[in-house]
Scaffold this motif. Structure first.
Motif, PDB file in Angstrom:
ATOM      1  N   LEU A  84       0.828  -1.206   0.000  1.00 37.80           N
ATOM      2  CA  LEU A  84       0.000   0.000   0.000  1.00 37.80           C
ATOM      3  C   LEU A  84       0.859   1.251   0.000  1.00 37.80           C
ATOM      4  O   LEU A  84       0.577   2.222  -0.703  1.00 37.80           O
ATOM      5  N   ARG A  85       1.918   1.231   0.806  1.00 36.64           N
ATOM      6  CA  ARG A  85       2.795   2.395   0.877  1.00 36.64           C
ATOM      7  C   ARG A  85       3.376   2.710  -0.494  1.00 36.64           C
ATOM      8  O   ARG A  85       3.409   3.858  -0.919  1.00 36.64           O
ATOM      9  N   ARG A  86       3.815   1.653  -1.183  1.00 33.74           N
ATOM     10  CA  ARG A  86       4.411   1.859  -2.493  1.00 33.74           C
ATOM     11  C   ARG A  86       3.380   2.470  -3.434  1.00 33.74           C
ATOM     12  O   ARG A  86       3.652   3.432  -4.143  1.00 33.74           O
ATOM     13  N   ARG A  87       2.159   1.928  -3.398  1.00 33.68           N
ATOM     14  CA  ARG A  87       1.142   2.415  -4.321  1.00 33.68           C
ATOM     15  C   ARG A  87       0.747   3.845  -3.980  1.00 33.68           C
ATOM     16  O   ARG A  87       0.550   4.679  -4.853  1.00 33.68           O
ATOM     17  N   ARG A  88       0.618   4.130  -2.704  1.00 35.35           N
ATOM     18  CA  ARG A  88       0.170   5.467  -2.317  1.00 35.35           C
ATOM     19  C   ARG A  88       1.238   6.515  -2.551  1.00 35.35           C
ATOM     20  O   ARG A  88       0.920   7.677  -2.792  1.00 35.35           O
ATOM     21  N   ARG A  89       2.513   6.102  -2.488  1.00 40.42           N
ATOM     22  CA  ARG A  89       3.582   7.060  -2.803  1.00 40.42           C
ATOM     23  C   ARG A  89       3.446   7.527  -4.241  1.00 40.42           C
ATOM     24  O   ARG A  89       3.642   8.683  -4.554  1.00 40.42           O
ATOM     25  N   ASP A  90       3.076   6.573  -5.110  1.00 41.14           N
ATOM     26  CA  ASP A  90       2.892   6.932  -6.523  1.00 41.14           C
ATOM     27  C   ASP A  90       1.760   7.943  -6.682  1.00 41.14           C
ATOM     28  O   ASP A  90       1.798   8.804  -7.547  1.00 41.14           O
ATOM     29  N   ASP A  91       0.737   7.820  -5.845  1.00 39.70           N
ATOM     30  CA  ASP A  91      -0.415   8.722  -5.937  1.00 39.70           C
ATOM     31  C   ASP A  91      -0.167  10.062  -5.246  1.00 39.70           C
ATOM     32  O   ASP A  91      -0.905  11.017  -5.457  1.00 39.70           O
ATOM     33  N   PHE A  92       0.858  10.090  -4.408  1.00 34.48           N
ATOM     34  CA  PHE A  92       1.062  11.248  -3.540  1.00 34.48           C
ATOM     35  C   PHE A  92       1.202  12.548  -4.328  1.00 34.48           C
ATOM     36  O   PHE A  92       0.541  13.542  -4.027  1.00 34.48           O
ATOM     37  N   ALA A  93       2.038  12.513  -5.347  1.00 34.29           N
ATOM     38  CA  ALA A  93       2.284  13.735  -6.126  1.00 34.29           C
ATOM     39  C   ALA A  93       0.986  14.254  -6.737  1.00 34.29           C
ATOM     40  O   ALA A  93       0.649  15.429  -6.599  1.00 34.29           O
TER      41      ALA A  93
END
Lengths: 292, 111
Positions: free
Chosen positions: B79-88
């Motif tokens: 989840l962390r990896r996926r949400r980092r991608d969405d963060f920007a």
């Protein structure tokens, strides 16, 4: 499986078409919302489907059969009417005792629990109950009957906020444990919108919408910002409602894929449109259409 | 309680994701059942189930027959990896846009 299917169902009262060429399907095991303004034909449709009145024309199948004079279907159907009449001198206690004999899946324990929760005076004559208490009698019947097909026609009438919440929570809990087909007609759309899976909107006896609730909840967006920017963005779009104040405007429009992103990129504020507001817009827009 | 701007089942899924990320639901432990979620969030059980299934499809939850849904080992990292991608997209872009509205130069950030 389909719980209810109608084809070109029509009911005339003298020269008024209360139900006008209605072809609908209600899937089994779901909670359906039957919405519409007063006089839209909701109660008439439910009366037709429960065999209480006869159609002028058209066909219907309820639990696979015609409901007319059909004990097999009717024993599996519970219709909680808004204006249910009870025999003189009846008390809630008497109604529940009779219901126990009428509905094969009746749950007496649940009925007792609901009477306590709604604080229903079970030994008081029904004639002396308040409007809200009368609604509670119907709700208890509707839930404890555990009928495979249950109609609630405006079950909220006269209920206070606490009792409405009680009904919602009990319906949800009991539906989760004992899945069945529920058709819920109400004007309190916001209160039940998260419970509905499928929505039918009737307008002047006709089907205006028959759609998944989830689709409707995302069917429209509200964009607001500077008037010229809102106008530029909504040009050519399917606008349901426009409100202007000074140099600002708010527009409700049908959402298309990517609408939200494009509106934000155009510098507009974007807000979701609740099911209730969407229904209101769709109803008034439909009413205004012939004039325009 | 749920984010109204998204389809309900996605809001349900994201709420469970938040719980996994903040340790409310540790890996290899059960998440609430469909009916528990439905009653708690006051939503239809079918919607709650759709939210859980979305997470199962994404490999965040795993079904154990007769027991319920469990948090997959490695789910938090996934989840962390996926949400980092969405963060920007979800936070930085709107931040820069608002900064531009206010005449704030990202190079010379104010105190």
């Amino acid at each position: 499986m389909t719980a209810i299917e109608t084809r070109n169902l029509t009911k005339h009262f003298r020269d008024v078409a209360a139900i006008d060429d209605v072809s609908l399907s209600f899937a089994e095991g779901r909670v359906h919302g039957l919405l519409g303004r007063n006089g839209a034909g909701k109660t008439t449709l439910m009366k037709l489907l429960t065999g209480q009145i006869f159609a002028t024309s058209g066909e219907m199948r309820v639990l696979g059969q015609s409901p007319l004079e059909n004990p097999q279907v009717l024993a599996q159907t519970c219709f909680i009417q808004e204006s249910q009449k009870y025999p003189d001198g009846f008390r809630p206690l008497d109604v529940l005792r009779i219901a126990e004999g009428l509905y094969p899946a009746w749950d007496q324990e649940l009925a007792r629990e609901l009477i306590a929760d709604f604080r229903l005076p079970e030994k008081r004559a029904i004639k002396k109950l308040s409007r809200g208490q009368l609604s509670a009698v119907g709700i208890i019947l509707g839930l404890a009957s555990r009928a495979p097909l249950t109609f609630f026609d405006e079950p909220y009438l006269g209920l206070d906020a606490v009792a409405r919440r009680l009904f919602f929570d009990h319906l949800l809990a009991d539906f989760a444990d004992h899945p069945r087909t529920v058709i819920l007609s109400t004007h309190h759309i916001d209160e039940v919108s998260n419970l509905l899976e499928h929505v039918v909107l009737l307008d002047e006896g006709r089907v205006a919408i028959s759609e998944e609730a989830e689709t409707l909840q995302n069917a429209a967006i509200e964009v607001s910002g500077r008037r010229d920017e809102v106008m530029a963005f909504t040009a050519g779009a399917d606008v349901l409602h426009l409100q202007e104040i000074g140099s600002l405007a708010t527009s409700t429009l049908h959402a298309e894929p990517g609408s939200v992103e494009r509106a934000r990129a155009a510098g507009l504020q974007v807000a979701p449109v609740s099911l209730q507001n969407y229904i209101v817009h769709r109803t008034t827009a439909a009413a205004a259409a012939p004039v325009a | 309680m749920l984010d109204e701007s998204k389809p309900l089942f996605i809001a349900v899924a994201e709420q469970i994701e938040d719980g996994i990320l903040d340790g409310t639901y540790p890996e290899d432990t059960p998440v609430p059942s469909t009916n528990e979620l439905a009653a708690f969030l006051r939503i239809n059980p079918a919607t709650a189930g759709k939210g859980l299934n979305r997470l199962a499809d994404a490999g965040v939850l795993v079904k154990r027959r007769g027991v319920g849904m469990f948090v997959t080992v490695g789910a938090a990292e996934l989840l962390r990896r996926r949400r980092r991608d969405d963060f920007a997209r979800a936070y930085i872009v709107p931040l820069l846009r608002e900064a531009a509205h206010l005449g704030i130069d990202p190079e010379n950030s104010p105190r």
